[in-house]
Enzyme design. Structure first.
Site, PDB file in Angstrom:
ATOM      1  CE  LYS A  73     -10.463  -1.210  -1.828  1.00 43.35           C
ATOM      2  NZ  LYS A  73     -10.371  -0.430  -3.060  1.00 43.35           N
ATOM      3  CB  SER A 133      -0.928   0.025   1.211  1.00 38.52           C
ATOM      4  OG  SER A 133      -1.581   1.288   1.265  1.00 38.52           O
TER       5      SER A 133
HETATM    6  N1  LIG Z   1      -6.104   4.684  -9.285  1.00 37.90           N
HETATM    7  C1  LIG Z   1      -6.746   4.241  -8.220  1.00 37.90           C
HETATM    8  O1  LIG Z   1      -6.817   4.895  -7.173  1.00 37.90           O
HETATM    9  C2  LIG Z   1      -7.445   2.907  -8.288  1.00 37.90           C
HETATM   10  C3  LIG Z   1      -8.519   2.620  -7.431  1.00 37.90           C
HETATM   11  C4  LIG Z   1      -9.154   1.381  -7.544  1.00 37.90           C
HETATM   12  C5  LIG Z   1      -8.708   0.453  -8.470  1.00 37.90           C
HETATM   13  N2  LIG Z   1      -7.642   0.760  -9.262  1.00 37.90           N
HETATM   14  C6  LIG Z   1      -7.154  -0.214 -10.264  1.00 37.90           C
HETATM   15  O2  LIG Z   1      -8.226  -0.494 -11.144  1.00 37.90           O
HETATM   16  C7  LIG Z   1      -8.138  -1.824 -11.624  1.00 37.90           C
HETATM   17  C8  LIG Z   1      -9.486  -2.501 -11.464  1.00 37.90           C
HETATM   18  O3  LIG Z   1      -9.822  -2.586 -10.091  1.00 37.90           O
HETATM   19  P1  LIG Z   1     -11.187  -3.285  -9.601  1.00 37.90           P
HETATM   20  O4  LIG Z   1     -11.170  -3.238  -8.139  1.00 37.90           O
HETATM   21  O5  LIG Z   1     -12.335  -2.754 -10.345  1.00 37.90           O
HETATM   22  O6  LIG Z   1     -10.919  -4.795 -10.075  1.00 37.90           O
HETATM   23  P2  LIG Z   1     -11.964  -5.964 -10.320  1.00 37.90           P
HETATM   24  O7  LIG Z   1     -13.216  -5.733  -9.546  1.00 37.90           O
HETATM   25  O8  LIG Z   1     -11.206  -7.238 -10.126  1.00 37.90           O
HETATM   26  O9  LIG Z   1     -12.346  -5.831 -11.903  1.00 37.90           O
HETATM   27  C9  LIG Z   1     -11.390  -6.149 -12.874  1.00 37.90           C
HETATM   28  C10 LIG Z   1     -11.919  -5.727 -14.253  1.00 37.90           C
HETATM   29  O10 LIG Z   1     -10.900  -6.020 -15.219  1.00 37.90           O
HETATM   30  C11 LIG Z   1     -11.444  -6.902 -16.227  1.00 37.90           C
HETATM   31  N3  LIG Z   1     -10.427  -7.837 -16.695  1.00 37.90           N
HETATM   32  C12 LIG Z   1      -9.506  -8.488 -15.954  1.00 37.90           C
HETATM   33  N4  LIG Z   1      -8.747  -9.280 -16.758  1.00 37.90           N
HETATM   34  C13 LIG Z   1      -9.225  -9.106 -18.014  1.00 37.90           C
HETATM   35  C14 LIG Z   1      -8.864  -9.639 -19.293  1.00 37.90           C
HETATM   36  N5  LIG Z   1      -7.849 -10.517 -19.422  1.00 37.90           N
HETATM   37  N6  LIG Z   1      -9.550  -9.229 -20.399  1.00 37.90           N
HETATM   38  C15 LIG Z   1     -10.572  -8.331 -20.287  1.00 37.90           C
HETATM   39  N7  LIG Z   1     -10.966  -7.794 -19.089  1.00 37.90           N
HETATM   40  C16 LIG Z   1     -10.291  -8.189 -17.988  1.00 37.90           C
HETATM   41  C17 LIG Z   1     -12.562  -7.621 -15.532  1.00 37.90           C
HETATM   42  O11 LIG Z   1     -13.448  -8.159 -16.487  1.00 37.90           O
HETATM   43  P3  LIG Z   1     -14.364  -9.443 -16.112  1.00 37.90           P
HETATM   44  O12 LIG Z   1     -15.565  -8.895 -15.386  1.00 37.90           O
HETATM   45  O13 LIG Z   1     -14.683 -10.044 -17.434  1.00 37.90           O
HETATM   46  O14 LIG Z   1     -13.532 -10.350 -15.250  1.00 37.90           O
HETATM   47  C18 LIG Z   1     -13.173  -6.485 -14.701  1.00 37.90           C
HETATM   48  O15 LIG Z   1     -13.961  -5.653 -15.516  1.00 37.90           O
HETATM   49  C19 LIG Z   1      -7.003  -2.477 -10.843  1.00 37.90           C
HETATM   50  O16 LIG Z   1      -5.856  -2.476 -11.654  1.00 37.90           O
HETATM   51  C20 LIG Z   1      -6.799  -1.556  -9.655  1.00 37.90           C
HETATM   52  O17 LIG Z   1      -5.457  -1.552  -9.195  1.00 37.90           O
HETATM   53  C21 LIG Z   1      -7.012   1.960  -9.209  1.00 37.90           C
END
Ligand SMILES: NC(=O)c1ccc[n+]([C@@H]2O[C@H](COP(=O)([O-])OP(=O)(O)OC[C@H]3O[C@@H](n4cnc5c(N)ncnc54)[C@H](OP(=O)(O)O)[C@@H]3O)[C@@H](O)[C@H]2O)c1
Length: 276
Positions: free
Chosen positions: A65, A14
């Site tokens: 979360k 983190s």
């Molecule tokens: N900048 C920031 O402050 C911040 C805050 C929160 C999150 N994030 C980042 O945002 C990203 C997503 O976070 P989250 O919590 O939403 O994750 P999550 O709930 O696990 O969702 C992951 C997403 O990515 C898609 N995905 C994963 N592998 C894939 C692939 N091979 N092909 C196509 N789609 C794929 C998933 O699609 P499916 O539904 O088909 O599995 C889903 O839509 C992470 O990298 C996280 O580190 C950044």
């Protein structure tokens, strides 16, 4: 001394202590912010005794979360929309849960592109995971005309649309490049493009020349999507701004000062990310 922390399992990765530590020093606050590893089985007991341990509250990262949201006595609308909490604090002795990710995204977008007009605009969102739900809702609240939502697993996108309303239009993942032509904003909320994850295959050549391309992935800071957009001359917004802005409300709740996201703080985090 006021204390706050980030809880997760694991939690060593983190970057929140870097952010809050910077602000504590900048505002001369006698406080601390550290990492607390909490195993899933220990979470209920940890939260029950959070206040007794002297904490004014905490940030919550994976995998806690949803459980932290469920454990709170009071929840804020953004946390309810996401079904998940990333920020906890006490009000009148009661544990309150919020999710500041989507507000962090909107603040970051506004800071980077103050002239971007969202009201009445068409916006394209890639992904329908935990982060996407809040971002889609926040965009709708800002008055966008429609959100074109693309996700590999279409049913997940349909579920987001069902929870948000008719202005969210679900399309096949394979149609993302073609259908996004008229978007004023394209946001990647998938984990694709993140270091160690798969590559996001997104052809940006058909996007409107005024389209802003945002990625919430911040490791690397410039994802292949952002690099392609920049090469085409499009405005880009990286995920670090969201990480910094989502931290603001928690700091204010715990330490009583609304902190500023400065260029110096951004540079500090940027060095840390680039050194990782
Ligand atoms: N900048 C920031 O402050 C911040 C805050 C929160 C999150 N994030 C980042 O945002 C990203 C997503 O976070 P989250 O919590 O939403 O994750 P999550 O709930 O696990 O969702 C992951 C997403 O990515 C898609 N995905 C994963 N592998 C894939 C692939 N091979 N092909 C196509 N789609 C794929 C998933 O699609 P499916 O539904 O088909 O599995 C889903 O839509 C992470 O990298 C996280 O580190 C950044």
């Amino acid at each position: 001394m006021k204390r706050a922390c980030v809880i997760g399992w694991p939690v060593e990765h983190s970057r929140s202590p870097l952010i809050h530590g910077y602000w504590l020093e900048r505002y001369g606050i006698n406080g601390s912010y550290g990492r607390q590893p909490v195993a899933p089985a220990d979470l209920p007991q940890f939260l029950r005794t959070l206040r007794d341990k002297g904490f004014a509250g905490c940030n919550v990262t994976l995998p806690h979360k949803e459980a932290a949201f469920a454990a709170a006595a009071e929840t804020r609308p953004a946390a309810r929309a996401a079904g998940a909490a990333n920020t906890l604090w006490f009000e009148g002795g009661r544990l309150v849960a919020d999710n500041t990710d989507s507000a962090g995204f909107m603040s970051s977008l506004h800071a980077a592109c103050p002239s971007l007009q969202l009201a009445g605009a068409t916006v394209a969102v890639l992904g329908a995971g935990g982060a996407a739900r809040g971002i889609v809702l926040a965009l709708i609240e800002r008055g966008v005309c429609e959100v074109l939502l693309f996700n590999r697993t279409r049913a997940r996108a349909e579920a987001v649309a069902a929870g948000v309303g008719a202005r969210v239009k679900v399309h096949d993942w394979g149609a993302r490049a073609d259908r996004s032509r008229d978007a004023a904003l394209l946001v990647n909320t998938t984990s694709l493009g993140m270091k160690g994850a798969g590559t996001l295959d997104m052809d940006v050549s058909a996007l409107d020349p005024t389209c802003v391309v945002a990625d919430i992935v911040y490791v690397p800071l410039e994802t292949p999507l952002l690099a392609a957009a920049r090469a085409r001359g499009l405005a880009t917004v990286d995920g670090l701004g969201m990480l910094l802005h989502q931290a603001v409300p928690g700091f204010e709740k715990w330490f009583g000062v609304r902190p500023e996201v400065t260029a110096e703080l951004r540079a500090l985090l940027q060095r840390d990310i680039e050194g990782a």
